[in-house]
Design a protein around this motif. Structure first.
Motif, short mmCIF file in Angstrom:
data_model
loop_
_atom_site.label_atom_id
_atom_site.label_comp_id
_atom_site.label_asym_id
_atom_site.label_seq_id
_atom_site.Cartn_x
_atom_site.Cartn_y
_atom_site.Cartn_z
N MET A 1 -0.60 -16.35 33.41
CA MET A 1 0.24 -15.30 32.81
C MET A 1 1.44 -15.07 33.72
O MET A 1 1.31 -14.57 34.82
CB MET A 1 -0.57 -14.01 32.68
N ARG A 3 5.73 -13.99 34.04
CA ARG A 3 6.93 -13.46 33.40
C ARG A 3 8.13 -13.74 34.29
O ARG A 3 8.08 -13.52 35.50
CB ARG A 3 6.82 -11.94 33.17
N ALA A 20 -4.40 -6.48 23.89
CA ALA A 20 -4.35 -7.73 24.62
C ALA A 20 -5.76 -8.15 24.98
O ALA A 20 -6.61 -7.33 25.27
CB ALA A 20 -3.51 -7.56 25.89
N ALA A 23 -6.96 -6.86 28.33
CA ALA A 23 -6.61 -5.49 28.67
C ALA A 23 -7.77 -4.54 28.37
O ALA A 23 -8.93 -4.87 28.57
CB ALA A 23 -5.35 -5.09 27.92
N ILE A 143 2.74 -0.89 35.12
CA ILE A 143 2.80 -1.78 36.28
C ILE A 143 4.12 -1.48 36.98
O ILE A 143 5.19 -1.51 36.36
CB ILE A 143 2.76 -3.27 35.88
N TYR A 161 -3.04 -8.29 37.49
CA TYR A 161 -2.83 -8.30 36.05
C TYR A 161 -1.73 -9.26 35.61
O TYR A 161 -1.26 -9.19 34.48
CB TYR A 161 -2.54 -6.89 35.56
N GLY A 162 -1.32 -10.18 36.48
CA GLY A 162 -0.33 -11.16 36.05
C GLY A 162 0.52 -11.68 37.19
O GLY A 162 0.24 -11.49 38.37
N GLU A 164 4.77 -12.06 38.22
CA GLU A 164 6.16 -11.69 37.92
C GLU A 164 7.08 -12.53 38.80
O GLU A 164 6.82 -12.71 39.99
CB GLU A 164 6.41 -10.20 38.20
N ARG A 185 7.15 -1.23 34.29
CA ARG A 185 6.87 -1.62 32.91
C ARG A 185 5.81 -0.66 32.36
O ARG A 185 4.64 -0.70 32.77
CB ARG A 185 6.39 -3.07 32.85
N GLY A 201 -1.37 -2.70 26.74
CA GLY A 201 -0.64 -2.85 27.99
C GLY A 201 -1.21 -3.93 28.87
O GLY A 201 -2.09 -4.70 28.48
N ASP A 202 -0.71 -4.01 30.10
CA ASP A 202 -1.14 -5.03 31.05
C ASP A 202 -2.43 -4.67 31.77
O ASP A 202 -3.05 -5.54 32.39
CB ASP A 202 -0.05 -5.26 32.10
#
Length: 452
Positions: A1, A3, A20, A23, A143, A161-162, A164, A185, A201-202
């Motif tokens: 994941m 971004r 999600a 999530a 986040i 959670y991801g 960036e 975010r 959400g994330d």
């Protein structure tokens, strides 16, 4: 994941009511209690943990507070003239303008590299006009990443959670790089008293301390409350849906720093909730070869990780145990039974060992074939669309039909085997994407490749 953020300084607000897969699972549907500001009482994650809106004044037995600054187990934020934490909680006259179902905070400060990073994740209760007021209640999943950096360049931040990616330009760097990366975010802000937006959400599942849960006496009730972490401590955690229970920053000049220590808040609810289960995929395939008929059924599901258990009944009503590898709550099981569509499977999960008041859950899901688009091309010169797709059911190939991204019908793919083809004219413009759907329930969507 991952971004990619084109600007390093970013403020994002999104509204969504979707869910999600990694999530949260569910939110209190109401009615809502005015004693807690008419907010949702709880959120539940896919690992089965349900957290109350954390408003109690339990204090940590591990970290001593200071005069006027108790070491609360909830993230209670006093604000002069709005919320006095020394007085009883009363909505709206003495109520925090921000409250939380969950918070997770981490930091990396490294003088040698010039990196100063703060990370925050939260499920937050707030108000549209900032101060407490009836009719302005909102919630969202947040986040937040803020970083002082030493130079311009590309920075990658991996968190529970991801991922960036930030491009810091000369203009954003400024004189000294102070807060060159500044991202917030917030997802889920919708109409007042509409709390399901945060489900998309994330955040989720909730991170939790590996040393918890912690039990502390509630001064208002005299009862023991349980918490997934102590926000007054920095501790290792578990719960990341991607098995990234840390914050890491990588950047120019070989910068590579990480921490696995988080300050966590979240009050475990006493509400009785079923074990969460999300069936992500239930598919079958069959083919004939020299060795004879080959068949299998594959089921993927999200449910709480061990000590929870998961299994499914295949289309022949045989019990198939499912396995989970890394505490992310992603389960898999396979059966060799032959499926004759239409068919279903029943997925069951039980989380009562980890959460005694959790009840088992069984979900029925259709068993479908796997559709794969091998070719989706549009010739700008001829105006023809060419599609090639196949089904995992090679012994009794189902019909395959195509639709455009607009939903408009394109046609039926032809051929005697499992792989089928369609060549058709479409004008005046090509579809951006096509979806091929099988009569046995499977589907695949791909972007159309444009040719001269």
């Amino acid at each position: 994941m991952q971004r990619k953020l084109s600007k390093a300084t970013t403020l994002l607000f999104a509204v969504t009511a979707g869910q999600a897969s990694a999530a949260l699972f569910e939110v209190d549907p109401g009615p809502y209690d005015p004693a807690i500001g008419s907010f949702a009482a709880w959120y539940q994650d896919t690992h089965g943990r349900t957290l109350d809106l954390c408003l109690s004044k339990n204090v940590s037995s591990r970290v001593a507070g200071a005069p006027g600054a108790p070491s609360y187990m909830c993230s209670l934020l006093p604000e002069p003239g709005v919320f006095d934490d020394a007085e009883p909680l009363v909505f709206p006259t003495n109520f925090p303008p921000e409250a939380f179902w969950f918070t997770a905070d981490a930091a990396i400060a490294d003088a040698a590299s010039g990196i100063d990073l703060t990370f925050g994740a939260a499920i937050e209760a707030a108000f549209a006009v900032e101060e407490p007021a009836e009719g302005d209640q909102i919630s969202f999943a947040r986040i937040r990443i803020r970083v002082d950096v030493p130079t311009i360049g590309t920075y990658t931040v991996t968190h529970p959670y991801g991922v960036e990616v930030f491009d810091v330009t000369a203009a954003e760097f400024g004189a000294d790089g102070g807060r060159a990366i500044n991202m917030t975010r917030d997802i889920g802000i919708g109409a007042p008293k509409t709390y399901n937006g945060a489900l998309g959400g994330d955040i989720g599942p909730f991170l939790r301390s590996v040393n918890g849960p912690y039990a502390e006496v509630n001064p208002a009730t005299g009862q023991l409350d349980r918490f997934i972490g102590d926000p007054n401590l920095d501790e290792p955690v578990t719960g990341s849906p991607f098995d990234t229970n840390y914050v890491r920053i990588q950047g120019p000049g070989g910068i590579d720093l990480r921490t696995n220590l988080f300050a966590i808040s979240g009050k475990l609810s006493e509400v009785v909730r079923p074990t969460p289960v999300i069936v992500q995929r239930a598919t079958y395939s069959r083919s004939s070869g020299e060795a004879g008929l080959s068949t299998q059924q594959d089921v993927f599901a999200m449910a709480p990780p061990p000590p929870a258990t998961a299994q499914y009944l295949d289309s022949a009503a045989a019990t198939v145990p499912m396995t989970e590898a890394n505490a992310t709550g992603n389960w898999y099981g396979q059966s060799s039974a032959n499926a004759t569509p239409p068919a279903t499977v029943e997925v069951s999960a039980d989380n009562s060992v980890a959460i005694p008041n959790s009840t088992p859950t069984t979900l029925s899901a259709p068993l479908v074939d796997v559709v794969s688009i091998q070719r989706a091309e549009y010739s700008l010169n001829s105006g023809q669309l060419t599609l090639v797709a196949s089904s995992s059911d090679e012994t009794e190939p189902p019909a395959l039909t195509a639709t455009a991204s607009s939903g408009a019908a394109i046609g039926t793919l032809g051929g005697d085997g499992a792989t089928k083809t369609l060549v058709t004219g479409i004008s005046p413009t090509p579809p951006a994407k096509v979806t091929v759907t099988s009569a046995s329930g499977g589907s695949d969507t791909e972007e159309v490749v444009l040719l001269p």
